[in-house]
Scaffold this motif. Structure first.
Motif, PDB file in Angstrom:
ATOM      1  N   LEU A   1       0.819  -1.215   0.000  1.00  0.00           N
ATOM      2  CA  LEU A   1       0.000   0.000   0.000  1.00  0.00           C
ATOM      3  C   LEU A   1       0.852   1.264   0.000  1.00  0.00           C
ATOM      4  CD1 LEU A   1      -2.907  -0.861   2.462  1.00  0.00           C
ATOM      5  CD2 LEU A   1      -2.991  -0.653  -0.024  1.00  0.00           C
ATOM      6  N   PHE A   2       1.971   1.221   0.703  1.00  0.00           N
ATOM      7  CA  PHE A   2       2.867   2.369   0.737  1.00  0.00           C
ATOM      8  C   PHE A   2       3.430   2.650  -0.656  1.00  0.00           C
ATOM      9  CE2 PHE A   2       7.029   4.335   1.801  1.00  0.00           C
ATOM     10  CZ  PHE A   2       6.539   5.455   2.445  1.00  0.00           C
TER      11      PHE A   2
ATOM     12  N   LEU B   1       3.343   5.714  -5.876  1.00  0.00           N
ATOM     13  CA  LEU B   1       3.097   5.704  -7.319  1.00  0.00           C
ATOM     14  C   LEU B   1       1.870   6.540  -7.670  1.00  0.00           C
ATOM     15  CD1 LEU B   1       3.866   1.973  -8.058  1.00  0.00           C
ATOM     16  CD2 LEU B   1       5.149   3.944  -8.900  1.00  0.00           C
ATOM     17  N   GLY B   2       0.860   6.509  -6.804  1.00  0.00           N
ATOM     18  CA  GLY B   2      -0.322   7.342  -7.021  1.00  0.00           C
ATOM     19  C   GLY B   2       0.027   8.817  -6.986  1.00  0.00           C
TER      20      GLY B   2
ATOM     21  N   PHE C   1      -9.518   4.180  -5.975  1.00  0.00           N
ATOM     22  CA  PHE C   1      -8.714   3.914  -4.785  1.00  0.00           C
ATOM     23  C   PHE C   1      -8.687   5.162  -3.914  1.00  0.00           C
ATOM     24  CE2 PHE C   1      -4.574   3.843  -2.597  1.00  0.00           C
ATOM     25  CZ  PHE C   1      -4.701   2.639  -1.932  1.00  0.00           C
ATOM     26  N   LEU C   2      -8.875   4.978  -2.604  1.00  0.00           N
ATOM     27  CA  LEU C   2      -8.841   6.081  -1.672  1.00  0.00           C
ATOM     28  C   LEU C   2      -8.014   5.674  -0.477  1.00  0.00           C
ATOM     29  CD1 LEU C   2     -10.041   8.856  -0.690  1.00  0.00           C
ATOM     30  CD2 LEU C   2     -11.785   7.498   0.420  1.00  0.00           C
ATOM     31  N   TRP C   3      -7.048   6.499  -0.140  1.00  0.00           N
ATOM     32  CA  TRP C   3      -6.225   6.216   1.030  1.00  0.00           C
ATOM     33  C   TRP C   3      -6.038   7.520   1.773  1.00  0.00           C
ATOM     34  CZ3 TRP C   3      -0.358   4.968   1.205  1.00  0.00           C
ATOM     35  CH2 TRP C   3      -0.018   4.533   2.481  1.00  0.00           C
ATOM     36  N   GLN C   4      -6.445   7.518   3.008  1.00  0.00           N
ATOM     37  CA  GLN C   4      -6.243   8.673   3.869  1.00  0.00           C
ATOM     38  C   GLN C   4      -5.092   8.365   4.789  1.00  0.00           C
ATOM     39  OE1 GLN C   4      -9.946   9.207   5.877  1.00  0.00           O
ATOM     40  NE2 GLN C   4     -11.020   9.843   4.047  1.00  0.00           N
ATOM     41  N   VAL C   5      -4.419   9.382   5.257  1.00  0.00           N
ATOM     42  CA  VAL C   5      -3.284   9.168   6.138  1.00  0.00           C
ATOM     43  C   VAL C   5      -3.760   8.453   7.393  1.00  0.00           C
ATOM     44  CG1 VAL C   5      -1.514  10.293   7.527  1.00  0.00           C
ATOM     45  CG2 VAL C   5      -2.090  11.184   5.256  1.00  0.00           C
TER      46      VAL C   5
ATOM     47  N   ALA D   1      -6.441   2.957   5.650  1.00  0.00           N
ATOM     48  CA  ALA D   1      -6.540   2.381   4.307  1.00  0.00           C
ATOM     49  C   ALA D   1      -7.989   1.983   4.098  1.00  0.00           C
ATOM     50  CB  ALA D   1      -5.627   1.188   4.162  1.00  0.00           C
ATOM     51  N   VAL D   2      -8.616   2.570   3.120  1.00  0.00           N
ATOM     52  CA  VAL D   2     -10.029   2.300   2.866  1.00  0.00           C
ATOM     53  C   VAL D   2     -10.167   1.408   1.665  1.00  0.00           C
ATOM     54  CG1 VAL D   2     -12.257   3.327   2.365  1.00  0.00           C
ATOM     55  CG2 VAL D   2     -10.644   4.514   3.826  1.00  0.00           C
TER      56      VAL D   2
END
Length: 106
Positions: free
Chosen positions: A36-37, A42-43, A98-102, A105-106
């Protein structure tokens, strides 16, 4: 002990790997999920390509892989570089929502 250094010694896992990746506040060890990191980094590169079209990175990648200027609609290439393949996978993930908040991980 979470793993053994050799095959002959016996050991037992105290916690599952996904549980080790939980934050310390949630009774985990706080280890990073490297997949995920990496996807997040890359995102961010995809975001930079979309927002900064005057960079050398955008000009080089768009000349070969997405000449229309849209990173989300690349052309097929027989021998794509490892860098482009990684960025393209992140772009597909972003396109799929894709959604990732600090911290979450959603």
């Amino acid at each position: 002990m979470w793993w053994a250094s050799n095959e002959k010694s016996r050991c037992w896992a105290m916690m599952a790997w996904n549980r080790l990746c939980y934050p310390k506040g949630m009774e985990g060890m706080g280890f990073r999920d490297m997949h995920l990191f990496n996807l997040a980094l890359l995102g961010r590169q995809v975001w930079r390509i979309v927002n900064f079209k005057d960079t050398l990175c955008f000009k080089v990648l768009s000349a070969k892989y997405f000449p229309e200027g849209d990173v989300f609609r690349p052309e097929r290439c027989d021998k794509a570089s490892f860098t482009w393949m990684s960025i393209a996978k992140a772009a597909v993930t972003l396109k799929d929502g894709f959604l990732w908040q600090v911290g979450i991980a959603v």
